[in-house]
Scaffold this motif. Sequence first.
Motif, PDB file in Angstrom:
ATOM      1  N   UNK A 541      62.099  13.607  81.044  1.00  0.00           N
ATOM      2  CA  UNK A 541      62.609  12.244  80.835  1.00  0.00           C
ATOM      3  C   UNK A 541      64.071  12.137  81.240  1.00  0.00           C
ATOM      4  N   UNK A 542      64.580  10.911  81.197  1.00  0.00           N
ATOM      5  CA  UNK A 542      65.958  10.647  81.632  1.00  0.00           C
ATOM      6  C   UNK A 542      66.978  11.405  80.796  1.00  0.00           C
ATOM      7  N   UNK A 570      52.175   4.862  80.549  1.00  0.00           N
ATOM      8  CA  UNK A 570      53.381   4.611  79.775  1.00  0.00           C
ATOM      9  C   UNK A 570      53.314   5.387  78.462  1.00  0.00           C
ATOM     10  N   UNK A 571      54.451   5.815  77.958  1.00  0.00           N
ATOM     11  CA  UNK A 571      54.516   6.692  76.798  1.00  0.00           C
ATOM     12  C   UNK A 571      53.815   6.094  75.585  1.00  0.00           C
ATOM     13  N   UNK A 572      53.808   4.768  75.457  1.00  0.00           N
ATOM     14  CA  UNK A 572      53.229   4.143  74.264  1.00  0.00           C
ATOM     15  C   UNK A 572      51.851   3.559  74.466  1.00  0.00           C
ATOM     16  N   UNK A 573      51.208   3.866  75.578  1.00  0.00           N
ATOM     17  CA  UNK A 573      49.927   3.213  75.867  1.00  0.00           C
ATOM     18  C   UNK A 573      48.879   3.550  74.827  1.00  0.00           C
ATOM     19  N   UNK A 574      48.790   4.826  74.437  1.00  0.00           N
ATOM     20  CA  UNK A 574      47.777   5.211  73.459  1.00  0.00           C
ATOM     21  C   UNK A 574      48.078   4.611  72.091  1.00  0.00           C
ATOM     22  N   UNK A 593      53.946  10.983  78.436  1.00  0.00           N
ATOM     23  CA  UNK A 593      53.823   9.823  79.305  1.00  0.00           C
ATOM     24  C   UNK A 593      55.185   9.414  79.839  1.00  0.00           C
ATOM     25  N   UNK A 594      55.178   8.384  80.642  1.00  0.00           N
ATOM     26  CA  UNK A 594      56.405   7.914  81.282  1.00  0.00           C
ATOM     27  C   UNK A 594      57.257   7.128  80.290  1.00  0.00           C
ATOM     28  N   UNK A 595      58.569   7.379  80.341  1.00  0.00           N
ATOM     29  CA  UNK A 595      59.511   6.688  79.467  1.00  0.00           C
ATOM     30  C   UNK A 595      60.442   5.814  80.301  1.00  0.00           C
ATOM     31  N   UNK A 596      61.171   4.933  79.612  1.00  0.00           N
ATOM     32  CA  UNK A 596      62.157   4.086  80.274  1.00  0.00           C
ATOM     33  C   UNK A 596      63.223   4.956  80.926  1.00  0.00           C
ATOM     34  N   UNK A 597      63.613   4.589  82.143  1.00  0.00           N
ATOM     35  CA  UNK A 597      64.606   5.341  82.880  1.00  0.00           C
ATOM     36  C   UNK A 597      63.966   6.188  83.963  1.00  0.00           C
ATOM     37  N   UNK A 598      64.690   7.210  84.405  1.00  0.00           N
ATOM     38  CA  UNK A 598      64.210   8.084  85.477  1.00  0.00           C
ATOM     39  C   UNK A 598      63.294   9.157  84.906  1.00  0.00           C
ATOM     40  N   UNK A 599      62.076   9.247  85.435  1.00  0.00           N
ATOM     41  CA  UNK A 599      61.115  10.281  85.064  1.00  0.00           C
ATOM     42  C   UNK A 599      60.935  11.227  86.250  1.00  0.00           C
ATOM     43  N   UNK A 600      61.166  12.506  86.016  1.00  0.00           N
ATOM     44  CA  UNK A 600      60.989  13.512  87.066  1.00  0.00           C
ATOM     45  C   UNK A 600      59.734  14.316  86.733  1.00  0.00           C
ATOM     46  N   UNK A 601      58.763  14.242  87.628  1.00  0.00           N
ATOM     47  CA  UNK A 601      57.476  14.902  87.396  1.00  0.00           C
ATOM     48  C   UNK A 601      57.317  16.045  88.387  1.00  0.00           C
ATOM     49  N   UNK A 621      60.776   5.524  88.381  1.00  0.00           N
ATOM     50  CA  UNK A 621      61.821   4.785  87.676  1.00  0.00           C
ATOM     51  C   UNK A 621      61.190   3.652  86.882  1.00  0.00           C
ATOM     52  N   UNK A 622      61.405   3.679  85.580  1.00  0.00           N
ATOM     53  CA  UNK A 622      60.926   2.612  84.706  1.00  0.00           C
ATOM     54  C   UNK A 622      62.133   1.758  84.341  1.00  0.00           C
TER      55      UNK A 622
END
Length: 880
Positions: A541-542, A570-574, A593-601, A621-622
């Motif tokens: 995460x960022x 998205x991190x909160x989907x579930x 899951x993906x969070x707000x800001x820059x996500x490096x996978x 980028x979220x």
Amino acid sequence: MNLDKSWKHLTFKYTPVSSTTANFSYAFNDQERDGTAKPAYLRNTGNGSIDLTKLGDSKDVRWGFTASTGSQYSAPNDVAIVMQQMPSTANVQSSVKLTDMSQYNSDGTLGRDISNLNENKGYRPSNPNPISSFINNPSYNVANKDNLRFQYGLTYTSGTLETGEINASLKLPENVDFTPDSSSNNQNVGKIVYAGTNNSSQDIPASDITEDSDGNKVINLKLKTMDNAGQQATVYLYGQADSDTTPKLVEGEPTSFDSQNYIEDVTSPTFIINDQLQNSTTKAEQDVSYNDDVTINGTTNYAHDSTFDGNDLTIHTTINGKALDDTQVETTKGNKNADYSMVATKASSSGSPLKIGKNTVDVYAVDSMNRVSNIQTYTINVKDYKDLTLTATDKDPMTVEISDSIRLNSQAQYSNGDKITDIGPISGYLKIDDGDFEKTTFSGGSAVSDITNLYLDLAAVKLPVGQHTIKLYINDGVRDSNTVTYHINVINKKLILTANSSDTNQTVYDNSDVTLRGSFAYDDTSDFANKTTSIKYQITSADGTKQAEVTKEVDPQSTNKANFSLDLEPIGKKLLSGNSTQNVNDYLKTATGLKVGKNEITVTAYDGKDATSNTATYIVNIPDITPTISSSKLSQTVISQMKLNFPIEFTYPDVSSHKYQLQAQDLAIFANVKDSSDDPTMTVLDQPKTSEGKVDTPYTLKAQSQWAKNLIVGNNDLSVYLMDPYLRKTNTLDYQLDVLPKGTQIEVGNYHFETIDPKEKIDDYVKRDGNWNVKIDSYHDKWNLRAQADNMLHKNIAGQYTDVSNLELVDFDKDSSSATSLTQNPIVASGDTSDSATPVSYNLFGSNSDSNDGILLKTNGVPLSGEYKSTIKWLISDSI
């Protein structure tokens, strides 16, 4: 004629000892007819010497039997002589011996020879208890369950002829178990060893044991011919003393050797099986400190409750393989048990056999009859005052090319904070795959605080191509560390992962899952080793937080290439996928899951355990935006225990001139009493509808919350906010609610009637199309529902609904076949929830209703083609 009394066996031995003297010995009546040796007291024996000078110049000694033919008047006699073996043809020396392989001889080596009781003239088999005088004589005794070796030997000493192939028939003694160990791969009961010339051996399998006509167990063997002086053939049989009672007499059994020029019989030793000595303890394992002495206790007795003879036991002890001085333990004659106790000095003492960690102590006893007990093993765990900890710091598993050297990094430290001040005393131990641990050298030694960094270098090609398991531990001269394990895959080709270029850097403008695509294959286009491959990915995460690594299987599209597609949520989907009772903070502890800001996978592919040599990195980028909500109706009147309805306008700010869009399952409402410390109640909103697809904002929601607790009748202040799948939180709206103690409310929507086909017969009444689902919620209330509507309006050519038609909405009673026009505002439903403890929901005209009953459309003739509409006004009122 009584043959048993007539046939007498004679053995005569002639031995020259010099050029002038020879000795001779004889034994008369020394064997039974079957070759079994008779007891010594029944044999007539003698010996003497011969003065060879009286034989003249002859170099030959002639021997034989003489007899007179008698006169013609002599009475006939049944006299016959059978020559079993004649000198100068094939002279073979035979022997048979019994060795107890569980007992020690006088010089301390394993294997004690057992004497033949049959050779003792005091042994009288015909006596009522023939062994009473011998059961305490170790020369003739073995212990029950001892391992025994029977040795039958032949030595060719001289002769003018070869023996010819020798048929050996060995009758096995009773009370000896010759069954091989079922857990062993060796299913043999003995072997034949040839020496002197053509040295060789052959196994005797258990299958060679058969039964003769009398039911005796025998082994029949064929031995090689013998013709050279010194040539030997030895048969070894291995068994175990096995008797249900002790003491037990085991009589010798005959063995015959028969060939063209050699015949002889030997008899195995007669011996006694005595009780088995056994050793035990009630405390086989102890945990002691570094500064404590250790007391080792045990008990020795006999398996069949025999008593001790009063002689001392000898206790033999080894600690970690090192033999200690023997200990003598007194026994009391007539007692069945003898206890022993020994003390090992504390590990901290100089010269102590104990060491830090696990110590193995083996103890066995030997009695005056040379019986050896089982080995009782004790485990002494000496607790260290500090632990030496080794931690692997490299990635595991790792994949390397065969041309690469390998460096294995680790960290060492003491549990009590002591520093490793000198790497010199540190010894490393390395084990590769199924090999043994070998001493090796660690390098490094740099220390940060009390942690010392170490590394071990393995030269290129040290490991061949394939999967390898490497185990390492270190020793500081006193204690071993724990063992660390590395899994290394050595390859001679590269598995390459290629990311889809359009996916490597993305910015999202809605809350959909984000797709990452790519492929992987070997650089030489060779096939995958596994039918199912996989990828592992990890999101950073960022804020730099690394989430848990996730594995996903990939089915290759061909034998040598695999395409993959990752859908990241998205991190909160579930959390928003249902009405979860888990609060946001607890949910985030394990969520990925993906969070707000820059996500490096980072993505790595695997063919089984073989990883790609490269790792692909994707950036997602979220937008860090704050959605807002507003409402024109912050004051409401609501009914106690009912769901709360909030008209809310939701807005996302634009992102770089892009509209950020909403879609189904994107929002949840959180409600709570204002300024309460309780967790707010979450309700997932069903708006926008799936059928709407993605929508721009502002978007007007009819938000409904499940929240109803802590509301009191009267005025309530309620705080409400919304969150999206990225857990972006809106501003908070404060609602003033006037809560009524009882009441009834209704939810309606847009409804349709079935299509009228003028080509078909037109019914008087048209059914409802689908489920209308008019929902009524009532609490502590009696209610009536009225429905009022005018005739339907027909859509004119201008697209306006202005023309009143004959299509009339009615409330049809199927039972009476009567209809009431909705122009009369009839009661279409009623209910009573006065006595209900909780709100009651009614679903009118739903899936379980009869479509020929209730609100229908009366045609009143043939209508014009086109579209029609009308508005139904629903009115809830108290019933009387």
